[in-house]
Design an enzyme around this catalytic site. Structure first.
Site, PDB file in Angstrom:
ATOM      1  N   PRO A   1     -19.629  44.550 -13.746  1.00  0.00           N
ATOM      2  CA  PRO A   1     -19.278  43.330 -14.546  1.00  0.00           C
ATOM      3  C   PRO A   1     -17.850  42.776 -14.096  1.00  0.00           C
ATOM      4  O   PRO A   1     -16.992  43.685 -14.179  1.00  0.00           O
ATOM      5  CB  PRO A   1     -19.317  43.609 -15.785  1.00  0.00           C
ATOM      6  CG  PRO A   1     -19.014  45.000 -16.089  1.00  0.00           C
ATOM      7  CD  PRO A   1     -19.480  45.506 -14.919  1.00  0.00           C
TER       8      PRO A   1
ATOM      9  N   CYS B   1      -2.398  17.755  -1.373  1.00  0.00           N
ATOM     10  CA  CYS B   1      -2.830  16.429  -0.775  1.00  0.00           C
ATOM     11  C   CYS B   1      -4.184  16.929  -0.161  1.00  0.00           C
ATOM     12  O   CYS B   1      -4.408  17.151   1.034  1.00  0.00           O
ATOM     13  CB  CYS B   1      -1.921  16.284   0.660  1.00  0.00           C
ATOM     14  SG  CYS B   1      -0.394  15.994  -0.074  1.00  0.00           S
ATOM     15  N   GLU B   2      -5.148  16.562  -1.210  1.00  0.00           N
ATOM     16  CA  GLU B   2      -6.818  16.798  -0.984  1.00  0.00           C
ATOM     17  C   GLU B   2      -7.466  16.035  -2.131  1.00  0.00           C
ATOM     18  O   GLU B   2      -6.993  16.238  -3.108  1.00  0.00           O
ATOM     19  CB  GLU B   2      -7.212  18.554  -1.002  1.00  0.00           C
ATOM     20  CG  GLU B   2      -6.624  19.173  -0.117  1.00  0.00           C
ATOM     21  CD  GLU B   2      -7.340  19.187   1.299  1.00  0.00           C
ATOM     22  OE1 GLU B   2      -8.477  18.835   1.213  1.00  0.00           O
ATOM     23  OE2 GLU B   2      -6.719  19.879   2.234  1.00  0.00           O
TER      24      GLU B   2
ATOM     25  N   TYR C   1     -16.874  25.121  -6.527  1.00  0.00           N
ATOM     26  CA  TYR C   1     -18.125  25.297  -7.058  1.00  0.00           C
ATOM     27  C   TYR C   1     -18.488  24.224  -8.081  1.00  0.00           C
ATOM     28  O   TYR C   1     -19.572  24.327  -9.094  1.00  0.00           O
ATOM     29  CB  TYR C   1     -18.177  26.639  -7.898  1.00  0.00           C
ATOM     30  CG  TYR C   1     -17.996  27.886  -7.424  1.00  0.00           C
ATOM     31  CD1 TYR C   1     -18.623  28.341  -6.107  1.00  0.00           C
ATOM     32  CD2 TYR C   1     -16.902  28.854  -7.932  1.00  0.00           C
ATOM     33  CE1 TYR C   1     -17.884  29.518  -5.751  1.00  0.00           C
ATOM     34  CE2 TYR C   1     -16.336  30.038  -7.273  1.00  0.00           C
ATOM     35  CZ  TYR C   1     -17.140  30.391  -6.194  1.00  0.00           C
ATOM     36  OH  TYR C   1     -16.349  31.685  -5.567  1.00  0.00           O
TER      37      TYR C   1
HETATM   38  C1  PLP Z   1     -18.727  39.994  -7.197  1.00  0.00           C
HETATM   39  C2  PLP Z   1     -19.423  41.001  -7.191  1.00  0.00           C
HETATM   40  C3  PLP Z   1     -19.458  41.761  -8.688  1.00  0.00           C
HETATM   41  C4  PLP Z   1     -19.177  41.016 -10.121  1.00  0.00           C
HETATM   42  O1  PLP Z   1     -19.673  39.835 -10.253  1.00  0.00           O
HETATM   43  P1  PLP Z   1     -19.608  38.874 -11.497  1.00  0.00           P
HETATM   44  O2  PLP Z   1     -20.420  37.952 -11.505  1.00  0.00           O
HETATM   45  O3  PLP Z   1     -17.923  38.689 -11.674  1.00  0.00           O
HETATM   46  O4  PLP Z   1     -19.723  39.922 -12.710  1.00  0.00           O
HETATM   47  C5  PLP Z   1     -20.235  42.843  -9.069  1.00  0.00           C
HETATM   48  N1  PLP Z   1     -20.657  43.445  -7.640  1.00  0.00           N
HETATM   49  C6  PLP Z   1     -20.709  43.086  -6.461  1.00  0.00           C
HETATM   50  C7  PLP Z   1     -21.147  43.747  -5.320  1.00  0.00           C
HETATM   51  C8  PLP Z   1     -19.940  41.881  -6.208  1.00  0.00           C
HETATM   52  O5  PLP Z   1     -20.001  41.229  -4.943  1.00  0.00           O
END
Ligand code: PLP
Length: 429
Positions: free
Chosen positions: A275, A356-357, A317
């Site tokens: 996480p 500047c975007e 995003y």
């Molecule tokens: C980015 C990533 C995570 C963490 O993702 P979250 O959405 O921040 O929990 C875990 N494992 C891998 C392989 C990732 O690339």
């Protein structure tokens, strides 16, 4: 509001520290993190998945500040890294490489060697070519590299397309048949051992179904890997647990656990989680100061000193962050629970930075109570994928970072100086 960022005496506090005081002391833009919020999230994950004796590998890329990593390390935490640089950070912060998994689609030989030297728990392997590289480097070092193929379970996590990784057409991982072919090949390689199976289906996932679907495919894959003779002991479910940016849209981790635990239990494996966002996302705010308020036609632009180079998520995003004055003026209140509804006494503003975007905004058409030049704004839920993605675009020094613990606040990263920004450039003048 949550217990870690609350409005008191008409001003915003992080734990027991007034945010306005920190902005005075350390300047803006300023990232402020709550240690207690981070610890509470880690503890919550451990509790929710306790039955599977989980190794909660904090995903360093979400927020890699050494002070944050130290908090995780002090809780006995484990780590997920995606580069040699992140591995170095874990080591410097006092983290244990033996509790660190190494992921990422493009590991170089140098990074593989450094990770073997450090003794990482395992490599999450994303392709046949990577397995070959790991086997070659490990063999040259006289080691056996512990590995876990990253399997793409082909589930749709229903998140933004840039952060969806578990579908068949993703650059990440291998679909099931390919990963089993890789397991067959690995069985003949003496310098690698497949001790786990990895999946990571995306980020900011707010429903449990994609996890349940992926987990049951994982159990079958692990059975097949064991039939090939691999000692699979770890089921790595990855990260991706979503957080509430608006309020209430993400499920609590306990609900994810209810969907995942019974399925993973069938595999008789220990669980790894990776996480990132859920640990730090709501543990941080970005504080900025209003430079100008500019009206053009119908529109009101609030130009403040945090820009896309400080927090790129809205531009990248189209993501939503709650934004509200740190010290609301007379008549204004604490931020509303529902930002979507009409809010009395507010004006719709575009909250933009000086870069500047046209993509340089933190929010568009956002209700704000009356504000003036010099006021402070708080952009909430900025603890994950904020500072780590910051750049020096427009030759802007990156923000400072502060870690708050109860009534104390420590500078976790000082603001860069212009001299430091220019120092690496070689020019004869
Ligand atoms: C980015 C990533 C995570 C963490 O993702 P979250 O959405 O921040 O929990 C875990 N494992 C891998 C392989 C990732 O690339």
């Amino acid at each position: 509001m949550d217990p870690y960022f609350s409005y008191r005496d008409s001003g915003l506090y992080c734990e027991d520290v007034a945010v306005a005081r920190l902005a005075e002391e350390f300047g803006t833009p300023l990232y402020i993190y709550s240690k207690s919020a981070i610890v509470a999230q880690l503890d919550g994950l451990h509790a929710a998945f306790a039955e599977l004796d989980p190794l909660v590998c904090y995903s360093v890329k979400a927020n890699s500040n050494l002070s944050v990593l130290k908090v995780v390390a002090e809780r006995g935490g484990a780590f997920d890294v995606v580069s040699g640089g992140e591995l170095r950070r874990v080591q410097v912060a006092g983290g244990n490489p033996r509790k660190t998994v190494f992921a990422g689609v493009g590991k170089t030989d140098e990074e593989i060697a450094a990770a073997l030297e450090a003794g990482v728990l395992m490599f999450n392997v994303e392709s046949e070519a990577e397995l070959d590289a790991i086997a070659r480097v490990a063999s040259a070092m006289g080691r056996v590299a512990p590995c876990a193929p990253r399997v793409n379970p082909d589930v749709d996590p229903k998140t933004h397309r840039y952060i969806s990784t578990g579908k068949k057409e993703s650059k990440f991982g291998m679909h099931i048949e390919r990963s089993l072919a890789l397991a067959e090949a690995a069985a003949k390689m003496p310098s690698v051992s497949l001790i786990g199976m990895h999946m990571h289906i995306g980020s900011q996932i707010t429903t449990v179904e994609p996890y349940a679907g992926a987990a049951s495919k994982g159990v079958e894959i692990i059975d097949a890997m064991r039939r090939l003779g691999h000692p699979v002991a770890w089921f790595n479910m990855g990260g991706g647990f979503g957080i509430s940016y608006r309020g209430g849209e993400a499920k609590p981790v306990a609900e994810f656990a209810r969907a995942i635990v019974p399925v993973v239990r069938e595999s008789r494996c220990r669980l790894i989680l990776e996480p990132g966002r859920v640990v730090v996302g709501n543990a941080g705010v970005l504080v900025s100061r209003v430079i100008f308020i500019k009206k053009s036609g119908e529109k009101t632009f609030v130009i403040q000193d945090a820009a896309m180079n400080d927090l790129i998520r809205p531009a990248l995003y189209e993501s939503f962050h709650r934004i509200w004055p740190v010290s609301p003026r007379a008549g204004a209140t604490a931020p509303p629970d529902d930002f979507e509804a009409a809010i009395a006494g507010t004006t719709a503003c575009d909250i933009v930075g000086p870069v500047c975007e046209s993509g340089d905004f933190l929010a568009k058409d956002r209700a704000l109570p009356s504000i003036e030049r010099g006021d402070l704004l708080a952009t909430f839920s900025a603890g994950a994928y904020g500072m780590v993605m910051a750049s020096n675009y427009n030759t802007r020094p990156r923000a400072a970072e502060v870690l708050v613990d109860g009534s104390s606040a420590k500078l976790a990263r000082r603001r860069e100086t212009l001299d430091e920004l220019l120092a690496p450039e070689l020019v004869e003048l």
